[in-house]
Design a protein around this motif. Structure first.
Motif, PDB file in Angstrom:
ATOM      1  N   SER A  33       0.814  -1.200   0.000  1.00  0.00           N
ATOM      2  CA  SER A  33       0.000   0.000   0.000  1.00  0.00           C
ATOM      3  C   SER A  33       0.861   1.269   0.000  1.00  0.00           C
ATOM      4  O   SER A  33       0.395   2.338  -0.339  1.00  0.00           O
ATOM      5  CB  SER A  33      -0.963   0.015   1.187  1.00  0.00           C
ATOM      6  OG  SER A  33      -0.228   0.026   2.385  1.00  0.00           O
ATOM      7  N   ASN A  34       2.127   1.151   0.388  1.00  0.00           N
ATOM      8  CA  ASN A  34       3.033   2.294   0.386  1.00  0.00           C
ATOM      9  C   ASN A  34       3.800   2.421  -0.923  1.00  0.00           C
ATOM     10  O   ASN A  34       4.646   3.289  -1.054  1.00  0.00           O
ATOM     11  CB  ASN A  34       4.039   2.177   1.528  1.00  0.00           C
ATOM     12  CG  ASN A  34       3.384   2.297   2.880  1.00  0.00           C
ATOM     13  OD1 ASN A  34       2.312   2.877   3.008  1.00  0.00           O
ATOM     14  ND2 ASN A  34       4.003   1.727   3.897  1.00  0.00           N
ATOM     15  N   THR A  35       3.518   1.555  -1.868  1.00  0.00           N
ATOM     16  CA  THR A  35       4.257   1.546  -3.123  1.00  0.00           C
ATOM     17  C   THR A  35       3.511   2.310  -4.202  1.00  0.00           C
ATOM     18  O   THR A  35       2.304   2.169  -4.351  1.00  0.00           O
ATOM     19  CB  THR A  35       4.499   0.092  -3.581  1.00  0.00           C
ATOM     20  OG1 THR A  35       5.208  -0.599  -2.548  1.00  0.00           O
ATOM     21  CG2 THR A  35       5.316   0.044  -4.857  1.00  0.00           C
ATOM     22  N   GLU A  36       4.266   3.138  -4.934  1.00  0.00           N
ATOM     23  CA  GLU A  36       3.731   3.826  -6.104  1.00  0.00           C
ATOM     24  C   GLU A  36       4.510   3.368  -7.321  1.00  0.00           C
ATOM     25  O   GLU A  36       5.572   2.751  -7.209  1.00  0.00           O
ATOM     26  CB  GLU A  36       3.835   5.340  -5.935  1.00  0.00           C
ATOM     27  CG  GLU A  36       2.895   5.894  -4.890  1.00  0.00           C
ATOM     28  CD  GLU A  36       2.926   7.412  -4.810  1.00  0.00           C
ATOM     29  OE1 GLU A  36       3.435   8.069  -5.746  1.00  0.00           O
ATOM     30  OE2 GLU A  36       2.454   7.928  -3.791  1.00  0.00           O
ATOM     31  N   ILE A  37       3.976   3.693  -8.492  1.00  0.00           N
ATOM     32  CA  ILE A  37       4.587   3.287  -9.759  1.00  0.00           C
ATOM     33  C   ILE A  37       4.962   4.526 -10.565  1.00  0.00           C
ATOM     34  O   ILE A  37       4.175   5.471 -10.669  1.00  0.00           O
ATOM     35  CB  ILE A  37       3.605   2.426 -10.595  1.00  0.00           C
ATOM     36  CG1 ILE A  37       3.189   1.157  -9.852  1.00  0.00           C
ATOM     37  CG2 ILE A  37       4.171   2.108 -11.974  1.00  0.00           C
ATOM     38  CD1 ILE A  37       4.288   0.155  -9.662  1.00  0.00           C
ATOM     39  N   ALA A  38       6.146   4.491 -11.151  1.00  0.00           N
ATOM     40  CA  ALA A  38       6.575   5.490 -12.128  1.00  0.00           C
ATOM     41  C   ALA A  38       6.967   4.734 -13.388  1.00  0.00           C
ATOM     42  O   ALA A  38       7.592   3.670 -13.305  1.00  0.00           O
ATOM     43  CB  ALA A  38       7.759   6.289 -11.602  1.00  0.00           C
ATOM     44  N   THR A  39       6.613   5.268 -14.547  1.00  0.00           N
ATOM     45  CA  THR A  39       7.003   4.665 -15.819  1.00  0.00           C
ATOM     46  C   THR A  39       7.734   5.724 -16.624  1.00  0.00           C
ATOM     47  O   THR A  39       7.149   6.762 -16.964  1.00  0.00           O
ATOM     48  CB  THR A  39       5.772   4.135 -16.581  1.00  0.00           C
ATOM     49  OG1 THR A  39       5.045   3.239 -15.726  1.00  0.00           O
ATOM     50  CG2 THR A  39       6.190   3.386 -17.839  1.00  0.00           C
ATOM     51  N   ILE A  40       9.022   5.477 -16.896  1.00  0.00           N
ATOM     52  CA  ILE A  40       9.875   6.472 -17.539  1.00  0.00           C
ATOM     53  C   ILE A  40      10.822   5.812 -18.536  1.00  0.00           C
ATOM     54  O   ILE A  40      11.173   4.652 -18.403  1.00  0.00           O
ATOM     55  CB  ILE A  40      10.689   7.260 -16.485  1.00  0.00           C
ATOM     56  CG1 ILE A  40      11.411   6.307 -15.517  1.00  0.00           C
ATOM     57  CG2 ILE A  40       9.784   8.208 -15.715  1.00  0.00           C
ATOM     58  CD1 ILE A  40      12.204   6.987 -14.418  1.00  0.00           C
ATOM     59  N   GLY A  41      11.229   6.589 -19.516  1.00  0.00           N
ATOM     60  CA  GLY A  41      12.184   6.106 -20.506  1.00  0.00           C
ATOM     61  C   GLY A  41      13.207   7.178 -20.823  1.00  0.00           C
ATOM     62  O   GLY A  41      12.846   8.347 -21.025  1.00  0.00           O
ATOM     63  N   GLY A  42      14.446   6.780 -20.864  1.00  0.00           N
ATOM     64  CA  GLY A  42      15.536   7.713 -21.170  1.00  0.00           C
ATOM     65  C   GLY A  42      16.579   7.053 -22.035  1.00  0.00           C
ATOM     66  O   GLY A  42      17.748   7.031 -21.703  1.00  0.00           O
ATOM     67  N   GLY A  43      16.138   6.470 -23.144  1.00  0.00           N
ATOM     68  CA  GLY A  43      17.055   5.744 -24.010  1.00  0.00           C
ATOM     69  C   GLY A  43      16.976   4.265 -23.715  1.00  0.00           C
ATOM     70  O   GLY A  43      15.918   3.736 -23.383  1.00  0.00           O
ATOM     71  N   CYS A  44      18.092   3.599 -23.783  1.00  0.00           N
ATOM     72  CA  CYS A  44      18.163   2.161 -23.545  1.00  0.00           C
ATOM     73  C   CYS A  44      17.696   1.826 -22.136  1.00  0.00           C
ATOM     74  O   CYS A  44      18.184   2.390 -21.161  1.00  0.00           O
ATOM     75  CB  CYS A  44      19.607   1.714 -23.738  1.00  0.00           C
ATOM     76  SG  CYS A  44      19.923   0.011 -23.267  1.00  0.00           S
ATOM     77  N   PHE A  45      16.752   0.909 -22.024  1.00  0.00           N
ATOM     78  CA  PHE A  45      16.238   0.582 -20.691  1.00  0.00           C
ATOM     79  C   PHE A  45      17.266  -0.102 -19.810  1.00  0.00           C
ATOM     80  O   PHE A  45      17.168  -0.077 -18.589  1.00  0.00           O
ATOM     81  CB  PHE A  45      14.925  -0.182 -20.717  1.00  0.00           C
ATOM     82  CG  PHE A  45      14.812  -1.398 -21.609  1.00  0.00           C
ATOM     83  CD1 PHE A  45      15.861  -2.245 -21.878  1.00  0.00           C
ATOM     84  CD2 PHE A  45      13.582  -1.694 -22.173  1.00  0.00           C
ATOM     85  CE1 PHE A  45      15.723  -3.367 -22.673  1.00  0.00           C
ATOM     86  CE2 PHE A  45      13.418  -2.820 -22.973  1.00  0.00           C
ATOM     87  CZ  PHE A  45      14.491  -3.660 -23.222  1.00  0.00           C
ATOM     88  N   TRP A  46      18.293  -0.705 -20.387  1.00  0.00           N
ATOM     89  CA  TRP A  46      19.337  -1.325 -19.572  1.00  0.00           C
ATOM     90  C   TRP A  46      20.020  -0.279 -18.697  1.00  0.00           C
ATOM     91  O   TRP A  46      20.324  -0.528 -17.538  1.00  0.00           O
ATOM     92  CB  TRP A  46      20.389  -2.007 -20.438  1.00  0.00           C
ATOM     93  CG  TRP A  46      19.912  -3.134 -21.285  1.00  0.00           C
ATOM     94  CD1 TRP A  46      18.785  -3.890 -21.129  1.00  0.00           C
ATOM     95  CD2 TRP A  46      20.569  -3.650 -22.437  1.00  0.00           C
ATOM     96  NE1 TRP A  46      18.706  -4.834 -22.118  1.00  0.00           N
ATOM     97  CE2 TRP A  46      19.790  -4.712 -22.934  1.00  0.00           C
ATOM     98  CE3 TRP A  46      21.747  -3.319 -23.105  1.00  0.00           C
ATOM     99  CZ2 TRP A  46      20.146  -5.455 -24.057  1.00  0.00           C
ATOM    100  CZ3 TRP A  46      22.105  -4.051 -24.224  1.00  0.00           C
ATOM    101  CH2 TRP A  46      21.309  -5.108 -24.694  1.00  0.00           C
TER     102      TRP A  46
END
Length: 179
Positions: free
Chosen positions: A4-17
């Motif tokens: 319940s304390n967890t949130e999600i962020a979805t981001i991209g900045g080039g290669c996901f590695w």
């Protein structure tokens, strides 16, 4: 930590590695999953399809984090220093829409915070920030061999030539935020 304390962020900045390898080191980050989002091709895309540039998907990471340890705003500010947000559809030698700088927001608060962070970060760059801010779409988890890629392949050429130096710089810049 309770879910319940967890949130999600979805981001991209080039290669996901690269993005995955950096963000896994932050205090408060519970999990980082490499994947694809933002495209319009039918069905679950494959790495090969995304790399073709024809699906519209970006290589992204989905970050589960505890906002009581690292705020979304701080996570985005750190993310913005981990890549070049002024190059359109490119990070280093990686070129194409799949390598775009993008923040996929999950609610109106995340959208507002993302807009604020980009405005606050702009004075630190000579060129305009071109990071896309878009509503979160379906997130497709990348193939298993992409998960924890750097940790599992530190001796691989791309990892040692690109990610290792980037990680060293990141660790110096953000030492106070490292787990």
């Amino acid at each position: 930590m309770s879910k319940s304390n967890t949130e999600i962020a979805t981001i991209g900045g080039g290669c996901f590695w690269c993005v995955e390898a950096l963000l896994q080191n932050l205090k408060g980050v519970e999990k980082v999953i490499s994947g694809y989002s933002g495209g319009n091709a039918p069905g679950k895309p494959t790495y090969r399809e995304v790399c073709s540039g024809l699906t519209g998907h970006a290589e992204v990471v989905q970050v589960s984090f505890d906002p009581s340890i690292i705020a979304y705003k701080d996570l985005l500010s750190i993310f913005m220093t981990s890549h070049d947000p002024t190059t359109l559809n490119r990070q280093g030698g990686d070129v194409g829409t799949q390598y775009r700088s993008v923040i996929f927001y999950h609610d109106k608060d995340q959208k507002q915070i993302a807009e604020e962070v980009l405005k606050e970060m702009q004075p630190y760059y000579n060129d305009p920030i071109v990071t896309e801010i878009s509503e979160a779409q379906i997130f497709y988890e990348a193939e298993d061999y992409h998960q924890d890629y750097y940790r599992n392949n530190t001796e691989q050429g791309y990892c040692s030539a690109v990610i290792t130096p980037k990680l060293a710089k990141f660790r110096k810049m953000h030492a106070e935020n490292l787990a």
